[in-house]
Design a protein around this motif. Structure first.
Motif, PDB file in Angstrom:
ATOM      1  N   ARG A 157       0.859  -1.176   0.000  1.00  0.00           N
ATOM      2  CA  ARG A 157       0.000   0.000   0.000  1.00  0.00           C
ATOM      3  C   ARG A 157       0.896   1.226   0.000  1.00  0.00           C
ATOM      4  NH1 ARG A 157      -4.136   2.242   4.621  1.00  0.00           N
ATOM      5  NH2 ARG A 157      -2.390   1.683   5.965  1.00  0.00           N
ATOM      6  N   THR A 158       0.495   2.268  -0.715  1.00  0.00           N
ATOM      7  CA  THR A 158       1.237   3.525  -0.736  1.00  0.00           C
ATOM      8  C   THR A 158       0.313   4.616  -0.247  1.00  0.00           C
ATOM      9  OG1 THR A 158       2.422   2.736  -2.686  1.00  0.00           O
ATOM     10  CG2 THR A 158       2.677   5.050  -2.115  1.00  0.00           C
ATOM     11  N   ILE A 159       0.693   5.247   0.874  1.00  0.00           N
ATOM     12  CA  ILE A 159      -0.165   6.243   1.506  1.00  0.00           C
ATOM     13  C   ILE A 159       0.710   7.367   2.055  1.00  0.00           C
ATOM     14  CG2 ILE A 159      -0.138   5.069   3.741  1.00  0.00           C
ATOM     15  CD1 ILE A 159      -3.024   5.940   4.134  1.00  0.00           C
ATOM     16  N   ALA A 160       0.195   8.590   2.056  1.00  0.00           N
ATOM     17  CA  ALA A 160       0.955   9.735   2.546  1.00  0.00           C
ATOM     18  C   ALA A 160       0.006  10.744   3.174  1.00  0.00           C
ATOM     19  CB  ALA A 160       1.739  10.392   1.416  1.00  0.00           C
ATOM     20  N   GLN A 161       0.559  11.594   4.034  1.00  0.00           N
ATOM     21  CA  GLN A 161      -0.239  12.641   4.672  1.00  0.00           C
ATOM     22  C   GLN A 161      -0.151  13.921   3.864  1.00  0.00           C
ATOM     23  OE1 GLN A 161       0.586  13.337   8.845  1.00  0.00           O
ATOM     24  NE2 GLN A 161      -0.312  15.374   8.789  1.00  0.00           N
ATOM     25  N   LEU A 162      -1.286  14.582   3.659  1.00  0.00           N
ATOM     26  CA  LEU A 162      -1.307  15.883   3.001  1.00  0.00           C
ATOM     27  C   LEU A 162      -0.778  16.940   3.955  1.00  0.00           C
ATOM     28  CD1 LEU A 162      -4.723  15.526   1.215  1.00  0.00           C
ATOM     29  CD2 LEU A 162      -2.664  16.335   0.070  1.00  0.00           C
ATOM     30  N   ILE A 163       0.116  17.792   3.460  1.00  0.00           N
ATOM     31  CA  ILE A 163       0.719  18.801   4.329  1.00  0.00           C
ATOM     32  C   ILE A 163       0.415  20.218   3.861  1.00  0.00           C
ATOM     33  CG2 ILE A 163       2.548  17.295   5.162  1.00  0.00           C
ATOM     34  CD1 ILE A 163       4.408  18.458   3.080  1.00  0.00           C
ATOM     35  N   GLY A 164      -0.463  20.362   2.847  1.00  0.00           N
ATOM     36  CA  GLY A 164      -0.853  21.685   2.390  1.00  0.00           C
ATOM     37  C   GLY A 164      -0.458  21.960   0.952  1.00  0.00           C
ATOM     38  N   GLY A 165      -1.309  22.691   0.242  1.00  0.00           N
ATOM     39  CA  GLY A 165      -1.010  23.049  -1.132  1.00  0.00           C
ATOM     40  C   GLY A 165      -0.904  21.871  -2.068  1.00  0.00           C
ATOM     41  N   GLY A 166      -1.535  20.751  -1.731  1.00  0.00           N
ATOM     42  CA  GLY A 166      -1.453  19.557  -2.551  1.00  0.00           C
ATOM     43  C   GLY A 166      -0.210  18.723  -2.323  1.00  0.00           C
ATOM     44  N   LEU A 167       0.715  19.216  -1.497  1.00  0.00           N
ATOM     45  CA  LEU A 167       1.956  18.485  -1.216  1.00  0.00           C
ATOM     46  C   LEU A 167       1.717  17.417  -0.151  1.00  0.00           C
ATOM     47  CD1 LEU A 167       4.391  21.532  -1.104  1.00  0.00           C
ATOM     48  CD2 LEU A 167       3.924  20.013  -3.042  1.00  0.00           C
ATOM     49  N   THR A 168       2.523  16.367  -0.203  1.00  0.00           N
ATOM     50  CA  THR A 168       2.379  15.261   0.737  1.00  0.00           C
ATOM     51  C   THR A 168       3.730  14.844   1.302  1.00  0.00           C
ATOM     52  OG1 THR A 168       2.611  13.613  -1.032  1.00  0.00           O
ATOM     53  CG2 THR A 168       0.378  14.344  -0.500  1.00  0.00           C
ATOM     54  N   THR A 169       3.668  14.074   2.374  1.00  0.00           N
ATOM     55  CA  THR A 169       4.868  13.459   2.921  1.00  0.00           C
ATOM     56  C   THR A 169       5.270  12.284   2.031  1.00  0.00           C
ATOM     57  OG1 THR A 169       3.631  11.855   4.258  1.00  0.00           O
ATOM     58  CG2 THR A 169       4.062  14.019   5.247  1.00  0.00           C
ATOM     59  N   PRO A 170       6.470  11.748   2.214  1.00  0.00           N
ATOM     60  CA  PRO A 170       6.791  10.472   1.554  1.00  0.00           C
ATOM     61  C   PRO A 170       5.872   9.360   2.076  1.00  0.00           C
ATOM     62  CG  PRO A 170       8.791  11.591   2.265  1.00  0.00           C
ATOM     63  CD  PRO A 170       7.645  12.337   2.877  1.00  0.00           C
ATOM     64  N   ASN A 171       5.939   8.218   1.453  1.00  0.00           N
ATOM     65  CA  ASN A 171       5.122   7.070   1.840  1.00  0.00           C
ATOM     66  C   ASN A 171       5.311   6.734   3.324  1.00  0.00           C
ATOM     67  OD1 ASN A 171       3.569   4.725   1.804  1.00  0.00           O
ATOM     68  ND2 ASN A 171       5.234   3.468   0.982  1.00  0.00           N
ATOM     69  N   ILE A 172       4.214   6.632   4.065  1.00  0.00           N
ATOM     70  CA  ILE A 172       4.291   6.364   5.502  1.00  0.00           C
ATOM     71  C   ILE A 172       3.778   4.970   5.856  1.00  0.00           C
ATOM     72  CG2 ILE A 172       4.117   8.797   6.144  1.00  0.00           C
ATOM     73  CD1 ILE A 172       1.159   8.316   6.780  1.00  0.00           C
ATOM     74  N   THR A 173       3.570   4.108   4.862  1.00  0.00           N
ATOM     75  CA  THR A 173       3.099   2.759   5.135  1.00  0.00           C
ATOM     76  C   THR A 173       4.126   1.994   5.954  1.00  0.00           C
ATOM     77  OG1 THR A 173       1.915   2.760   3.029  1.00  0.00           O
ATOM     78  CG2 THR A 173       2.238   0.638   4.102  1.00  0.00           C
ATOM     79  N   ASP A 174       3.674   1.341   6.997  1.00  0.00           N
ATOM     80  CA  ASP A 174       4.558   0.513   7.811  1.00  0.00           C
ATOM     81  C   ASP A 174       5.048  -0.663   6.966  1.00  0.00           C
ATOM     82  OD1 ASP A 174       5.681  -1.335   9.648  1.00  0.00           O
ATOM     83  OD2 ASP A 174       4.427  -0.551  11.264  1.00  0.00           O
ATOM     84  N   PRO A 175       6.357  -0.870   6.857  1.00  0.00           N
ATOM     85  CA  PRO A 175       6.867  -1.975   6.030  1.00  0.00           C
ATOM     86  C   PRO A 175       6.426  -3.345   6.528  1.00  0.00           C
ATOM     87  CG  PRO A 175       8.637  -0.988   7.330  1.00  0.00           C
ATOM     88  CD  PRO A 175       7.459  -0.082   7.473  1.00  0.00           C
ATOM     89  N   LEU A 176       5.978  -3.432   7.787  1.00  0.00           N
ATOM     90  CA  LEU A 176       5.521  -4.709   8.347  1.00  0.00           C
ATOM     91  C   LEU A 176       4.011  -4.888   8.222  1.00  0.00           C
ATOM     92  CD1 LEU A 176       7.699  -4.838  11.604  1.00  0.00           C
ATOM     93  CD2 LEU A 176       8.190  -5.840   9.355  1.00  0.00           C
ATOM     94  N   GLU A 177       3.343  -3.945   7.588  1.00  0.00           N
ATOM     95  CA  GLU A 177       1.893  -4.041   7.452  1.00  0.00           C
ATOM     96  C   GLU A 177       1.511  -5.247   6.593  1.00  0.00           C
ATOM     97  OE1 GLU A 177      -0.925  -0.547   6.693  1.00  0.00           O
ATOM     98  OE2 GLU A 177      -0.773  -1.461   4.704  1.00  0.00           O
ATOM     99  N   GLU A 178       0.551  -6.031   7.062  1.00  0.00           N
ATOM    100  CA  GLU A 178       0.101  -7.192   6.311  1.00  0.00           C
ATOM    101  C   GLU A 178      -0.937  -6.772   5.266  1.00  0.00           C
ATOM    102  OE1 GLU A 178      -1.318 -10.272   8.805  1.00  0.00           O
ATOM    103  OE2 GLU A 178       0.544 -10.444   9.977  1.00  0.00           O
ATOM    104  N   PRO A 179      -0.848  -7.299   4.050  1.00  0.00           N
ATOM    105  CA  PRO A 179      -1.813  -6.918   3.008  1.00  0.00           C
ATOM    106  C   PRO A 179      -3.207  -7.430   3.341  1.00  0.00           C
ATOM    107  CG  PRO A 179      -0.436  -8.727   2.258  1.00  0.00           C
ATOM    108  CD  PRO A 179       0.150  -8.270   3.566  1.00  0.00           C
ATOM    109  N   CYS A 180      -4.216  -6.689   2.905  1.00  0.00           N
ATOM    110  CA  CYS A 180      -5.600  -7.099   3.158  1.00  0.00           C
ATOM    111  C   CYS A 180      -6.268  -7.656   1.909  1.00  0.00           C
ATOM    112  CB  CYS A 180      -6.411  -5.925   3.705  1.00  0.00           C
ATOM    113  SG  CYS A 180      -6.500  -4.497   2.613  1.00  0.00           S
ATOM    114  N   LEU A 181      -5.537  -7.693   0.781  1.00  0.00           N
ATOM    115  CA  LEU A 181      -6.058  -8.248  -0.465  1.00  0.00           C
ATOM    116  C   LEU A 181      -5.232  -9.465  -0.854  1.00  0.00           C
ATOM    117  CD1 LEU A 181      -6.414  -4.925  -2.514  1.00  0.00           C
ATOM    118  CD2 LEU A 181      -8.186  -6.078  -1.188  1.00  0.00           C
ATOM    119  N   ARG A 182      -5.777 -10.269  -1.701  1.00  0.00           N
ATOM    120  CA  ARG A 182      -5.015 -11.403  -2.239  1.00  0.00           C
ATOM    121  C   ARG A 182      -5.240 -11.499  -3.736  1.00  0.00           C
ATOM    122  NH1 ARG A 182      -7.630 -15.928  -3.814  1.00  0.00           N
ATOM    123  NH2 ARG A 182      -9.826 -16.216  -3.226  1.00  0.00           N
TER     124      ARG A 182
END
Length: 217
Positions: free
Chosen positions: A125-150
């Protein structure tokens, strides 16, 4: 609604045709955590070819402003506009941006924070926080997160129930659902009593290059 066209910075190869197609497509409407009605659209990108843009729906449909301001739960003209003009949403760092962006999901766990989910697949999963003006942080997904799809098994594909030439495809904005009994005055919507859900689909390429979508959630 009158939403102005945007110029494409760079469309190459098969995407060259998009540079001369004015206007927007794939509109999606949702609320932020502050109650702002947001229109997210796909249009020519100022960074590459096609990107995602956000604008407050009141800016392009002024009649809506009076409706929101008339709420008995709110005094004043309604929530302040975070996106009064077309604002392109981005990935960070710039090297992670793609030439054709589509179907991102924005959601707001609270009135203070909003996030963009770029992709959701069976492996990441690739997810980021919006920080204003359409800009975002880098990907904040936990590398140990288990996928919910197969992904599909070879047996499922061989049984002709599914097409092997398909990919996961985000389809809708997220809907905030507070899991509380209406009479429960102690319910805290900022805790685990609140969930977000959205619709995704499997997009399948079929004969002549057309695409077919199979909805799921």
């Amino acid at each position: 609604m009158a939403v102005p066209p945007t110029p494409a910075a760079k469309c190459e190869g098969r995407e060259q045709v998009f540079a001369d197609i004015p206007g927007f497509h794939d509109p999606r409407v949702f609320y932020t955590g502050r109650g702002e009605p947001i229109l997210m659209i796909s249009s020519q990108s100022q960074y590459a070819c096609i990107g995602l843009w956000a604008i407050d729906l009141r800016a392009v449909y002024p009649e809506l402003e009076g409706t929101l301001a008339s709420s008995p739960k709110r005094l004043g003209p309604g929530p302040i506009m975070s996106y009064p003009t077309l604002t392109e949403l981005t990935r960070s760092p710039p090297s992670s941006r793609r030439s054709y962006e589509k179907n991102w999901v924005m959601f707001s766990p609270s009135s203070s924070f909003s996030y963009l989910q770029y992709e959701l697949t069976s492996s990441s999963r690739t997810i980021a926080q919006l920080i204003g003006g359409g800009l975002t942080t880098p990907n904040i997904t936990d590398p140990l997160e288990e996928p919910c799809l197969r992904d599909l098994t070879m047996e499922e594909i061989a049984g002709s129930h599914y097409n092997g030439n398909s990919t996961w495809h985000q389809a809708t904005p997220s809907l905030k659902l507070v899991l509380c009994v209406r009479s429960n005055s102690t319910c805290n919507p900022e805790t685990a009593d609140t969930i977000f859900f959205a619709i995704i689909q499997r997009e399948t390429s079929i004969l002549w290059g057309f695409q077919s979508d199979t909805k799921g959630s």
